[in-house]
Design an enzyme around this catalytic site. Sequence first.
Site, short mmCIF file in Angstrom:
data_model
loop_
_atom_site.label_atom_id
_atom_site.label_comp_id
_atom_site.label_asym_id
_atom_site.label_seq_id
_atom_site.Cartn_x
_atom_site.Cartn_y
_atom_site.Cartn_z
N ASP A 182 -6.81 42.08 -19.89
CA ASP A 182 -6.64 40.28 -19.13
C ASP A 182 -8.33 40.25 -18.70
O ASP A 182 -8.90 40.65 -17.76
CB ASP A 182 -6.04 39.62 -18.61
N ASN A 207 0.91 32.61 -19.09
CA ASN A 207 -0.23 34.02 -18.32
C ASN A 207 0.47 33.44 -16.66
O ASN A 207 0.58 32.27 -16.17
CB ASN A 207 -1.45 34.07 -18.02
#
Length: 290
Positions: free
Chosen positions: A84, A233
């Site tokens: 990420d 997320n």
Amino acid sequence: MPLAETGTLVAEAAAERRAVAAFNIITLEHAEAVVAGAESAASPVILQISENAVKYRYGRLRPLARAAVEAAREAAVPVALHLDHVKSGNLLRQAADAGFSSVMYDASHLPYEENLAATRAAAEWAHTNGLWVEAELGEVGGKNGAAPLDAHAPGARTDPDEARAFVEASGVDALAVAIGSSHAMTSRTASLDHELLGRLDGALGVPLVLHGSSGVPDGELSAAVSGGIAKVNIGTALNIAMTAAIREYLAAQPDAVDSRKYLSVGRRAMAETVTELIGVLRGAGEPVAP
């Protein structure tokens, strides 16, 4: 079970107008908690390791990645591994050999043309190496000499026309959009722009991702999923749960020194948070399967 692939989980979620939860992990306890919480919810999940988490771990990606891979393989539900907010080209190139099936390449801090060029190059490399690619686009900067506005800055919004052009030119597989959430929020007070989300959903042919979801209330999250968000997320919410549980334990047990005692309490709190948030994403906070 075998490692799942992020692209598959997200594509399935998008096709069914639901979202897959993606939780950022920092420690083995985080990874174990996410898996345990997803198992309790009987739901697939994505484990995410950010570039900042790698920096915290002395700049070494593989130790935590390998731990996450093994936690995923032991899981009773599909679990994928995602790298990420990567800005480092060197870190990007480590992803394919470390168990990741996807990467979020972050050049959103750059002016539009530089963002596009860097993201296109990253996507080309990633696709050649079998990786699914997510990018991020907030308010395009550099106009009239202005600096780029970070995608999570107050007031930042993703323009549908610019987003469509960016996705087509960069070749990314998913796009994180700026619709009112922000990273590292410790209070759940964010208000999302659902009208804008509807226009983005209609304009783009790739799955949409919501970052900074820890600060978004349950109802707003549910509405975002209904509006087209396919990947959500979450990071700070786990840290809030873990820290609060450990603080409470140590306050009650001031002489405690065995880290397993308080880490297990923190891990359990994170797992419960994972299960609860997956329930929210399933729709208006409906109860999850036991």
